[in-house]
Design a protein around this motif. Structure first.
Motif, PDB file in Angstrom:
ATOM      1  N   VAL A 181      50.427  -0.657  64.930  1.00  0.00           N
ATOM      2  CA  VAL A 181      49.362  -1.167  64.071  1.00  0.00           C
ATOM      3  C   VAL A 181      49.270  -2.682  64.235  1.00  0.00           C
ATOM      4  CG1 VAL A 181      48.609  -1.458  61.668  1.00  0.00           C
ATOM      5  CG2 VAL A 181      49.663   0.695  62.384  1.00  0.00           C
ATOM      6  N   THR A 182      48.071  -3.164  64.416  1.00  0.00           N
ATOM      7  CA  THR A 182      47.851  -4.605  64.494  1.00  0.00           C
ATOM      8  C   THR A 182      46.962  -5.042  63.334  1.00  0.00           C
ATOM      9  OG1 THR A 182      48.130  -4.703  66.892  1.00  0.00           O
ATOM     10  CG2 THR A 182      46.861  -6.479  65.872  1.00  0.00           C
ATOM     11  N   ILE A 183      47.478  -6.011  62.587  1.00  0.00           N
ATOM     12  CA  ILE A 183      46.703  -6.586  61.479  1.00  0.00           C
ATOM     13  C   ILE A 183      46.160  -7.921  61.976  1.00  0.00           C
ATOM     14  CG2 ILE A 183      46.820  -7.404  59.088  1.00  0.00           C
ATOM     15  CD1 ILE A 183      49.558  -5.701  59.029  1.00  0.00           C
ATOM     16  N   VAL A 184      44.890  -8.143  61.759  1.00  0.00           N
ATOM     17  CA  VAL A 184      44.277  -9.412  62.163  1.00  0.00           C
ATOM     18  C   VAL A 184      43.736 -10.113  60.927  1.00  0.00           C
ATOM     19  CG1 VAL A 184      42.336 -10.446  63.411  1.00  0.00           C
ATOM     20  CG2 VAL A 184      43.688  -8.646  64.504  1.00  0.00           C
ATOM     21  N   GLU A 185      44.072 -11.397  60.825  1.00  0.00           N
ATOM     22  CA  GLU A 185      43.422 -12.229  59.811  1.00  0.00           C
ATOM     23  C   GLU A 185      42.435 -13.154  60.514  1.00  0.00           C
ATOM     24  OE1 GLU A 185      45.830 -15.117  57.677  1.00  0.00           O
ATOM     25  OE2 GLU A 185      44.095 -15.828  56.552  1.00  0.00           O
ATOM     26  N   PHE A 186      41.184 -13.112  60.080  1.00  0.00           N
ATOM     27  CA  PHE A 186      40.228 -14.148  60.441  1.00  0.00           C
ATOM     28  C   PHE A 186      40.306 -15.171  59.309  1.00  0.00           C
ATOM     29  CE2 PHE A 186      38.551 -10.668  62.980  1.00  0.00           C
ATOM     30  CZ  PHE A 186      38.006 -11.296  64.095  1.00  0.00           C
ATOM     31  N   GLY A 187      40.855 -16.360  59.613  1.00  0.00           N
ATOM     32  CA  GLY A 187      41.118 -17.321  58.546  1.00  0.00           C
ATOM     33  C   GLY A 187      40.675 -18.727  58.902  1.00  0.00           C
ATOM     34  N   ASP A 188      40.683 -19.573  57.897  1.00  0.00           N
ATOM     35  CA  ASP A 188      40.187 -20.950  58.028  1.00  0.00           C
ATOM     36  C   ASP A 188      41.128 -21.835  57.211  1.00  0.00           C
ATOM     37  OD1 ASP A 188      38.755 -23.371  57.674  1.00  0.00           O
ATOM     38  OD2 ASP A 188      36.816 -22.342  57.597  1.00  0.00           O
ATOM     39  N   ALA A 241      33.029 -13.801  55.761  1.00  0.00           N
ATOM     40  CA  ALA A 241      33.827 -14.413  54.701  1.00  0.00           C
ATOM     41  C   ALA A 241      35.258 -14.573  55.193  1.00  0.00           C
ATOM     42  CB  ALA A 241      33.802 -13.537  53.451  1.00  0.00           C
ATOM     43  N   THR A 242      35.967 -15.519  54.598  1.00  0.00           N
ATOM     44  CA  THR A 242      37.380 -15.684  54.940  1.00  0.00           C
ATOM     45  C   THR A 242      38.231 -15.623  53.672  1.00  0.00           C
ATOM     46  OG1 THR A 242      37.025 -18.083  54.875  1.00  0.00           O
ATOM     47  CG2 THR A 242      37.077 -17.044  57.036  1.00  0.00           C
ATOM     48  N   PRO A 243      39.426 -15.022  53.757  1.00  0.00           N
ATOM     49  CA  PRO A 243      39.918 -14.344  54.950  1.00  0.00           C
ATOM     50  C   PRO A 243      39.277 -12.962  55.104  1.00  0.00           C
ATOM     51  CG  PRO A 243      41.528 -14.093  53.189  1.00  0.00           C
ATOM     52  CD  PRO A 243      40.419 -14.964  52.654  1.00  0.00           C
ATOM     53  N   THR A 244      39.060 -12.550  56.348  1.00  0.00           N
ATOM     54  CA  THR A 244      38.710 -11.158  56.631  1.00  0.00           C
ATOM     55  C   THR A 244      39.932 -10.523  57.282  1.00  0.00           C
ATOM     56  OG1 THR A 244      36.314 -11.412  56.811  1.00  0.00           O
ATOM     57  CG2 THR A 244      37.310  -9.663  58.116  1.00  0.00           C
ATOM     58  N   ILE A 245      40.337  -9.388  56.734  1.00  0.00           N
ATOM     59  CA  ILE A 245      41.543  -8.714  57.217  1.00  0.00           C
ATOM     60  C   ILE A 245      41.156  -7.396  57.869  1.00  0.00           C
ATOM     61  CG2 ILE A 245      43.800  -7.736  56.562  1.00  0.00           C
ATOM     62  CD1 ILE A 245      43.540 -10.812  56.144  1.00  0.00           C
ATOM     63  N   SER A 262      40.549 -19.532  49.646  1.00  0.00           N
ATOM     64  CA  SER A 262      40.962 -18.122  49.537  1.00  0.00           C
ATOM     65  C   SER A 262      42.008 -17.774  50.600  1.00  0.00           C
ATOM     66  CB  SER A 262      39.759 -17.189  49.697  1.00  0.00           C
ATOM     67  OG  SER A 262      38.904 -17.327  48.599  1.00  0.00           O
ATOM     68  N   CYS A 263      41.926 -18.446  51.743  1.00  0.00           N
ATOM     69  CA  CYS A 263      42.911 -18.185  52.802  1.00  0.00           C
ATOM     70  C   CYS A 263      44.282 -18.726  52.391  1.00  0.00           C
ATOM     71  CB  CYS A 263      42.473 -18.806  54.125  1.00  0.00           C
ATOM     72  SG  CYS A 263      40.896 -18.169  54.722  1.00  0.00           S
ATOM     73  N   ASP A 284      38.262  -5.919  50.416  1.00  0.00           N
ATOM     74  CA  ASP A 284      38.784  -6.986  49.563  1.00  0.00           C
ATOM     75  C   ASP A 284      40.173  -7.370  50.080  1.00  0.00           C
ATOM     76  OD1 ASP A 284      39.929  -8.604  47.667  1.00  0.00           O
ATOM     77  OD2 ASP A 284      39.753  -7.186  46.006  1.00  0.00           O
ATOM     78  N   PRO A 285      40.295  -8.537  50.694  1.00  0.00           N
ATOM     79  CA  PRO A 285      41.580  -8.903  51.316  1.00  0.00           C
ATOM     80  C   PRO A 285      42.732  -9.015  50.316  1.00  0.00           C
ATOM     81  CG  PRO A 285      40.071 -10.785  51.291  1.00  0.00           C
ATOM     82  CD  PRO A 285      39.267  -9.581  50.865  1.00  0.00           C
ATOM     83  N   PHE A 286      42.386  -9.139  49.017  1.00  0.00           N
ATOM     84  CA  PHE A 286      43.439  -9.242  47.990  1.00  0.00           C
ATOM     85  C   PHE A 286      43.845  -7.870  47.436  1.00  0.00           C
ATOM     86  CE2 PHE A 286      41.707 -13.458  48.295  1.00  0.00           C
ATOM     87  CZ  PHE A 286      42.831 -14.264  48.211  1.00  0.00           C
ATOM     88  N   ASP A 287      43.210  -6.809  47.932  1.00  0.00           N
ATOM     89  CA  ASP A 287      43.533  -5.447  47.501  1.00  0.00           C
ATOM     90  C   ASP A 287      44.679  -4.930  48.378  1.00  0.00           C
ATOM     91  OD1 ASP A 287      43.659  -2.792  46.846  1.00  0.00           O
ATOM     92  OD2 ASP A 287      41.516  -2.391  47.119  1.00  0.00           O
ATOM     93  N   TYR A 288      45.903  -5.230  47.949  1.00  0.00           N
ATOM     94  CA  TYR A 288      47.060  -4.869  48.783  1.00  0.00           C
ATOM     95  C   TYR A 288      47.171  -3.360  48.967  1.00  0.00           C
ATOM     96  CZ  TYR A 288      51.608  -4.857  50.954  1.00  0.00           C
ATOM     97  OH  TYR A 288      52.631  -4.666  51.851  1.00  0.00           O
ATOM     98  N   GLU A 289      46.761  -2.624  47.934  1.00  0.00           N
ATOM     99  CA  GLU A 289      46.829  -1.159  48.022  1.00  0.00           C
ATOM    100  C   GLU A 289      45.927  -0.647  49.150  1.00  0.00           C
ATOM    101  OE1 GLU A 289      48.500   2.202  47.534  1.00  0.00           O
ATOM    102  OE2 GLU A 289      49.182   0.359  46.570  1.00  0.00           O
TER     103      GLU A 289
END
Ligand code: CA
Length: 232
Positions: A67-74, A202-206, A79-80, A215-220
């Motif tokens: 599994v690869t997780i990618v963050e598009f961040g700034d 939008a950033t971050p996009t996960i 929010s990042c 929703d990048p803050f939705d850990y579930e």
């Protein structure tokens, strides 16, 4: 009689009936697609055609991970910073340190020149001392002011301070030369292409493989996407 005449008029014209039937089908298909979209939104995920390429991107974790997780961040994005402080440590502990997933960071430049400077600085460090990248990355988010993040803070002077602390092997001239060089600029351009290609708004996009988390803050939702992708 009026009702009867109306029925007669409509029922007697096959072309109108075909047009009405076609319109109904279009509406029903539209409703079906809307429901599909809604059901995807309900579990917090959006399926993409493919996963973004992580070639030439800083990557943390096992190369063998499925599994690869990618963050598009700034680096200029509040929010990042919040995501890196509130979500990232749990994600790292649960999935990256355990070797189940790896993690890549792709730059987004939504906040003007400071975003671009941060992106190029990250690329410069990554190319010269890839093992130091994540320390530099974290220190740059740490340096973002908690309040009034719109004020000018992401400057060459700030980057030099952070580089001196986190990449001590890289002297000031080498850092500035890499920061302003063609190589960092072309790596930042590669990221801009990915941002356009994946329609990042939008950033971050996960993203978890080919799944975009709404929703990048939705850990579930992140956890659920990873667990789903880990299934054989
Ligand atoms: Ca990059």
């Amino acid at each position: 009689m009026a009702a009867s005449r109306n029925r007669g008029n409509t029922g007697g014209n096959p072309r109108i009936m075909v047009a009405v039937t076609a319109a109904v089908i279009i509406v029903l298909v539209g409703l079906f697609l809307l429901n599909q979209a809604a059901s995807k939104k309900d579990d917090g995920m959006k399926l993409l055609d493919d996963a973004p390429s992580t070639a030439s991107q800083p990557m943390m974790g096992s190369g063998e991970a499925g599994v690869t997780i990618v963050e598009f961040g700034d680096y200029k994005c509040p929010s990042c910073k919040a995501w890196t402080e509130r979500v990232w440590p749990q994600l790292k502990q649960d999935y990256i340190d355990s070797g189940k997933a790896n993690f890549a960071y792709i730059n987004v430049e939504f906040h003007g020149e400071e975003s671009t400077l941060g992106a190029k600085a990250g690329e410069a460090v990554y190319q010269a001392y890839p093992d130091r990248f994540w320390d530099f990355h974290k220190a740059l988010f740490d340096a973002q002011p908690g309040a009034d993040h719109n004020s000018l803070w992401l400057t060459e002077e700030k980057l030099l301070d952070i580089a001196a602390e986190t990449v001590p092997e890289m002297d000031k001239d080498a850092f500035l030369s890499a920061l302003n060089g063609d190589s960092a600029a072309s790596m930042a351009e590669l990221d801009r292409i990915l941002v356009r290609q994946y329609g990042v708004k939008a950033t971050p996009t996960i993203m978890v493989n080919h799944i975009e988390i709404q929703d990048p803050f939705d850990y579930e939702a992140i956890r659920s996407a990873i667990e789903g992708e880990l299934q054989p």
